[in-house]
Design a protein around this motif. Sequence first.
Motif, PDB file in Angstrom:
ATOM      1  N   UNK A 111       0.848  -1.202   0.000  1.00  0.00           N
ATOM      2  CA  UNK A 111       0.000   0.000   0.000  1.00  0.00           C
ATOM      3  C   UNK A 111       0.880   1.248   0.000  1.00  0.00           C
ATOM      4  N   UNK A 112       0.773   2.100  -1.046  1.00  0.00           N
ATOM      5  CA  UNK A 112       1.558   3.332  -1.025  1.00  0.00           C
ATOM      6  C   UNK A 112       0.938   4.362  -0.085  1.00  0.00           C
ATOM      7  N   UNK A 113       1.718   4.863   0.861  1.00  0.00           N
ATOM      8  CA  UNK A 113       1.185   5.858   1.807  1.00  0.00           C
ATOM      9  C   UNK A 113       2.128   7.064   1.888  1.00  0.00           C
ATOM     10  N   UNK A 114       1.558   8.185   2.309  1.00  0.00           N
ATOM     11  CA  UNK A 114       2.343   9.382   2.629  1.00  0.00           C
ATOM     12  C   UNK A 114       2.011   9.750   4.067  1.00  0.00           C
ATOM     13  N   UNK A 115       3.037  10.075   4.851  1.00  0.00           N
ATOM     14  CA  UNK A 115       2.849  10.391   6.264  1.00  0.00           C
ATOM     15  C   UNK A 115       3.149  11.867   6.500  1.00  0.00           C
ATOM     16  N   UNK A 116       2.239  12.545   7.224  1.00  0.00           N
ATOM     17  CA  UNK A 116       2.407  13.966   7.550  1.00  0.00           C
ATOM     18  C   UNK A 116       2.717  14.103   9.035  1.00  0.00           C
ATOM     19  N   UNK A 117       3.745  14.875   9.352  1.00  0.00           N
ATOM     20  CA  UNK A 117       4.169  15.037  10.740  1.00  0.00           C
ATOM     21  C   UNK A 117       4.473  16.514  11.037  1.00  0.00           C
ATOM     22  N   UNK A 118       4.577  16.807  12.345  1.00  0.00           N
ATOM     23  CA  UNK A 118       5.082  18.120  12.760  1.00  0.00           C
ATOM     24  C   UNK A 118       6.156  17.980  13.832  1.00  0.00           C
ATOM     25  N   UNK A 119       6.346  16.763  14.359  1.00  0.00           N
ATOM     26  CA  UNK A 119       7.205  16.654  15.537  1.00  0.00           C
ATOM     27  C   UNK A 119       8.044  15.395  15.582  1.00  0.00           C
ATOM     28  N   UNK A 120       8.027  14.761  16.735  1.00  0.00           N
ATOM     29  CA  UNK A 120       8.928  13.643  17.029  1.00  0.00           C
ATOM     30  C   UNK A 120       8.798  12.468  16.055  1.00  0.00           C
ATOM     31  N   UNK A 121       7.595  12.171  15.644  1.00  0.00           N
ATOM     32  CA  UNK A 121       7.419  11.105  14.653  1.00  0.00           C
ATOM     33  C   UNK A 121       7.544   9.700  15.210  1.00  0.00           C
ATOM     34  N   UNK A 122       7.200   9.511  16.483  1.00  0.00           N
ATOM     35  CA  UNK A 122       7.298   8.146  17.019  1.00  0.00           C
ATOM     36  C   UNK A 122       6.247   7.235  16.386  1.00  0.00           C
ATOM     37  N   UNK A 123       5.103   7.788  16.001  1.00  0.00           N
ATOM     38  CA  UNK A 123       4.107   6.969  15.296  1.00  0.00           C
ATOM     39  C   UNK A 123       4.599   6.605  13.891  1.00  0.00           C
ATOM     40  N   UNK A 124       5.277   7.537  13.247  1.00  0.00           N
ATOM     41  CA  UNK A 124       5.912   7.239  11.961  1.00  0.00           C
ATOM     42  C   UNK A 124       6.897   6.088  12.146  1.00  0.00           C
ATOM     43  N   UNK A 125       7.693   6.167  13.220  1.00  0.00           N
ATOM     44  CA  UNK A 125       8.685   5.125  13.484  1.00  0.00           C
ATOM     45  C   UNK A 125       8.025   3.762  13.658  1.00  0.00           C
ATOM     46  N   UNK A 126       6.873   3.755  14.343  1.00  0.00           N
ATOM     47  CA  UNK A 126       6.158   2.483  14.545  1.00  0.00           C
ATOM     48  C   UNK A 126       5.755   1.893  13.190  1.00  0.00           C
ATOM     49  N   UNK A 127       5.330   2.741  12.258  1.00  0.00           N
ATOM     50  CA  UNK A 127       4.952   2.262  10.923  1.00  0.00           C
ATOM     51  C   UNK A 127       6.187   1.760  10.163  1.00  0.00           C
ATOM     52  N   UNK A 128       7.284   2.497  10.276  1.00  0.00           N
ATOM     53  CA  UNK A 128       8.526   2.074   9.607  1.00  0.00           C
ATOM     54  C   UNK A 128       8.960   0.708  10.158  1.00  0.00           C
ATOM     55  N   UNK A 129       8.938   0.579  11.488  1.00  0.00           N
ATOM     56  CA  UNK A 129       9.404  -0.660  12.116  1.00  0.00           C
ATOM     57  C   UNK A 129       8.550  -1.856  11.710  1.00  0.00           C
ATOM     58  N   UNK A 130       7.230  -1.657  11.717  1.00  0.00           N
ATOM     59  CA  UNK A 130       6.323  -2.761  11.367  1.00  0.00           C
ATOM     60  C   UNK A 130       6.475  -3.141   9.901  1.00  0.00           C
ATOM     61  N   UNK A 131       6.779  -2.150   9.087  1.00  0.00           N
ATOM     62  CA  UNK A 131       6.983  -2.420   7.675  1.00  0.00           C
ATOM     63  C   UNK A 131       8.283  -3.203   7.478  1.00  0.00           C
ATOM     64  N   UNK A 132       9.350  -2.774   8.160  1.00  0.00           N
ATOM     65  CA  UNK A 132      10.646  -3.446   8.026  1.00  0.00           C
ATOM     66  C   UNK A 132      10.595  -4.875   8.540  1.00  0.00           C
ATOM     67  N   UNK A 133       9.775  -5.091   9.589  1.00  0.00           N
ATOM     68  CA  UNK A 133       9.713  -6.444  10.168  1.00  0.00           C
ATOM     69  C   UNK A 133       8.768  -7.350   9.373  1.00  0.00           C
ATOM     70  N   UNK A 134       8.118  -6.771   8.364  1.00  0.00           N
ATOM     71  CA  UNK A 134       7.256  -7.591   7.515  1.00  0.00           C
ATOM     72  C   UNK A 134       5.841  -7.760   8.039  1.00  0.00           C
ATOM     73  N   UNK A 184       6.118   3.487   2.275  1.00  0.00           N
ATOM     74  CA  UNK A 184       6.029   4.899   2.668  1.00  0.00           C
ATOM     75  C   UNK A 184       6.749   5.719   1.594  1.00  0.00           C
ATOM     76  N   UNK A 185       5.952   6.349   0.749  1.00  0.00           N
ATOM     77  CA  UNK A 185       6.492   7.056  -0.416  1.00  0.00           C
ATOM     78  C   UNK A 185       7.170   8.358  -0.027  1.00  0.00           C
ATOM     79  N   UNK A 186       6.645   9.016   1.032  1.00  0.00           N
ATOM     80  CA  UNK A 186       7.231  10.291   1.461  1.00  0.00           C
ATOM     81  C   UNK A 186       6.743  10.648   2.848  1.00  0.00           C
ATOM     82  N   UNK A 187       7.541  11.452   3.529  1.00  0.00           N
ATOM     83  CA  UNK A 187       7.149  12.046   4.808  1.00  0.00           C
ATOM     84  C   UNK A 187       7.216  13.554   4.618  1.00  0.00           C
TER      85      UNK A 187
END
Length: 213
Positions: free
Chosen positions: A3-26, A32-35
Motif C-alpha cells: 500500500x503506497x502511503x504518505x505520512x504527515x508530521x510536525x514533531x517527534x514522529x514516534x508513530x511514523x517510526x512504529x509504521x517504519x518498524x512494522x513495515x521493516x519487520x514484515x 512509505x512514499x514520502x514524509x
Amino acid sequence: MSLPIVVLISGSGSNLQALIDQSLSGHLDIDIKAVISNKADAFGLKRAEQAGIPTHHLNHKEFESRESFDAALQTCIDQHQPQLVVLAGFMRILSEGFTRHYQGRMFNIHPSLLPKYKGLNTHQRAIDAGEKFHGVSVHFVSAELDAGAVIVQAKTPIETDETVDTLSQKVHKLEHIIYPLAVKWFSEARLKELNNKAILDETPLAETGFAYN
Ligand code: GRF
C-alpha cells in the motif's frame, strides 16, 4: 502490491517510526512514499531520512492562507500517488476542500477516547475531569476537527498519582500498536468509510470504533 502511503508530521514522529518498524519487520505491507513536515526541525524527518524515505518540508508560514498552504500540500502529497494519507502528529487544522479530497483515505490519531476531549491538552483535561480511563483513537479525517469516523480505540486507566507525563507515555505505547493495526486493516482492504461510519470486514463499527482492549 504494498500500500503506497504518505505520512504527515510536525514533531517527534514516534508513530511514523512504529509504521517504519512494522513495515521493516514484515508485519505491515506498506510503502512509505514520502514524509512531509510543516516544521523544518521535526525529528520525524530525521527518522524518515534514516529509513531512506524521501522527505519534504513545507513551511505554512510562507503561505498567505490556510487554503493556499493546503493546496500546495495536496500537490506535494499527490505527486507520490498514495492510496492512504496518514496524519501522525501533524499539528494543523485542515481546510474543508483538503479533507474532502482525501475523504475515506486519510487517517488521524488523536490522544483521547473520542468523542471525548477533541482538541489540545487531552491528557491534562482527562486528569482534571477525574476520568477513570483515558486513551487514544484512530479515525478517518472529516472536515470537522477530530470528528471523523472512529476506527479503533485503546484505553488505559488513570491512576490516582497519574501525571501528564506518565499518562502520555502510556498512551503513546498504545498509539504505536493501534495506528499500525488500522493501517494494516486498510492495506488488506478490510476497512473503509461509508456515510461517516468505519466499516471493518463489511460490518459497521460502533461510534467509538473497534475496542482494542
Ligand atoms: C501523538 O500523541 C498523537 O496522538 C498526536 O500527536 C502525537 C504525535 O506523536 N496526534 P509522535 O510525533 O508520533 O511521537
